[in-house]
Design an enzyme around this catalytic site. Structure first.
Site, PDB file in Angstrom:
ATOM      1  CE  LYS A   1      -0.616  -0.536   5.007  1.00 22.95           C
ATOM      2  NZ  LYS A   1      -0.632   0.577   5.911  1.00 22.95           N
TER       3      LYS A   1
ATOM      4  CE1 TYR B   1      12.443  32.120   1.675  1.00 21.69           C
ATOM      5  CE2 TYR B   1      12.276  29.724   1.824  1.00 21.69           C
ATOM      6  CZ  TYR B   1      12.166  30.899   1.091  1.00 21.69           C
ATOM      7  OH  TYR B   1      11.776  30.846  -0.221  1.00 21.69           O
TER       8      TYR B   1
END
Ligand code: PLP
Length: 367
Positions: A30, A256
């Site tokens: 999955k 940043y």
């Protein structure tokens, strides 16, 4: 690039198979095989496993359309309007409610598809999906009255098989033993039984039954220090290249917010991977990568598409390979380290590696 080593994937499957024999493997693919690519992984594993487990119907359909044969069990249990797809593509639904089972019987009837096989899930302590153990006899009596349905499997899921304390798992297994006896008494004695995820399969012989459902171990991971040892090989190697280099003077800041400030003359390399690729911002200031086989720290905030690395102490030039997960020369960074740096589990790191990171399939470990 996420380099996926299919030889190591197969090695892991046979290592798990040897540990759990005579139980077979329902390989859990999955979430795109935990980010490793479900179709390629399923193809590689097909000859050596009983079948596959996915979470969504769509994931099962993708495998079938890619030519994967054999059983595909849909664990997620959410079928919406896709009952006919489940039947048409020969998927095996996990179910635990009579109305849902009736919908599958109807879909099989509408498609003139013959009998539909289902696996019944029992909730023994995960409190997520499944009929509560006390409701199982009534459910099975109800199923007997629905024509065209074969109960082919009985399953539960372990919530804590990798935990220090074994008692919650022992309690779940006790409850499941009782549920299984009730199923046998109701005439469903011989059905395929599957309970164990990686931790259950490795640690609890009593959880192995007919099939185990390993996911993480296939990809070379173990869920906790309690599980193992098991001789597994890492399957994914996440790598990129230096795309820009600059020299900073002491005191200059990076990225940043300027959270990294050069404490000395510093060489900064930019690598084109960021949180949009799954290289999560939560690792900013903690993550390390390999350059020239040596560990270097990520400097400042990881940005959406890029991260900066302090390469002052290594030989680094434009275009050099940078490894974020896996081996490079004598260096190695495990997915568990990334998980620790970002306060999560290896599962989430693997699944988070986004679509825009190309998966490249190789045979045998690269270094
Ligand atoms: C129902 C079920 N079975 C098996 C697995 C595989 O677990 P693991 O990756 O720990 O082996 C999962 C994964 O989350 C699951 O949800």
């Amino acid at each position: 690039v996420a380099e996926i080593d299919l030889a190591s994937l197969r090695h892991n499957a046979s290592t798990i198979a040897a540990r759990v024999a005579p139980a077979g493997l329902m390989a859990v693919v999955k979430a795109d095989a935990y980010g490793h690519g479900a179709v390629a992984c399923a193809r590689a594993l097909s000859p050596s496993v009983w079948g596959f487990a996915v979470s969504l119907v769509e994931e099962g359909v993708e495998l079938r359309r890619s030519g994967i044969e054999g059983p595909i069990v849909v664990l997620g249990g959410v079928y919406g309007r896709s009952h006919q797809d489940v039947v048409a593509y020969g998927l095996t639904p996990v179910v635990w409610e009579l109305p849902e089972i009736e919908r599958f019987a109807r879909a099989a009837d509408e498609l003139a598809a013959g009998r539909v096989s289902i696996h019944v899930k029992v909730d023994t302590g995960m409190a997520r999906l499944g009929v509560r153990a006390e409701g199982l006899p009534a459910l099975l009596e109800g199923v007997k009255k629905i024509p065209g349905v074969t109960v082919a499997g009985l399953a539960t899921h372990l919530a804590d098989a990798d935990g220090k304390d074994e008692s919650p798992t022992v309690a779940q297994l006790d409850l499941f033993t009782k549920a299984r006896a009730q199923a046998a008494a109701a005439g469903f004695g011989g059905v395929l039984t599957h309970v164990a995820n990686t931790a259950g399969a490795v640690r609890f012989a009593g959880a192995r039954y007919d099939l185990v459902r390993p996911g993480l171990a296939l990809y070379g991971g173990l869920p906790s220090a309690e599980v193992g040892p098991l001789e597994l090989r890492p399957v994914m190697r996440l790598k990129t290249k230096i795309v820009s280099l600059r020299d900073l003077a002491s005191g200059e800041r990076v990225s940043y917010g300027g959270h990294f400030r050069a404490a000395r003359p510093t060489k900064i390399a930019t690598i084109p991977i960021g949180y949009a690729d799954g290289y999560t911002r939560r690792m900013s200031g903690k993550a390390e990568v390999l350059v020239d086989g040596k560990r270097c720290k990520v400097a400042g905030a990881i940005t959406m598409d890029m991260a900066m690395v302090d390469v002052t102490d290594v030989a680094a030039k434009l275009g050099d390979e940078v490894v974020l997960i896996g081996r490079q020369g004598a260096g190695y960074i495990s997915v568990d380290e990334l998980a620790a740096w970002s306060d999560t589990v290896g599962y989430e790191i693997f699944c988070g590696i986004s679509k825009r990171v190309p998966r490249v399939y190789v045979e045998g470990p690269r270094s």
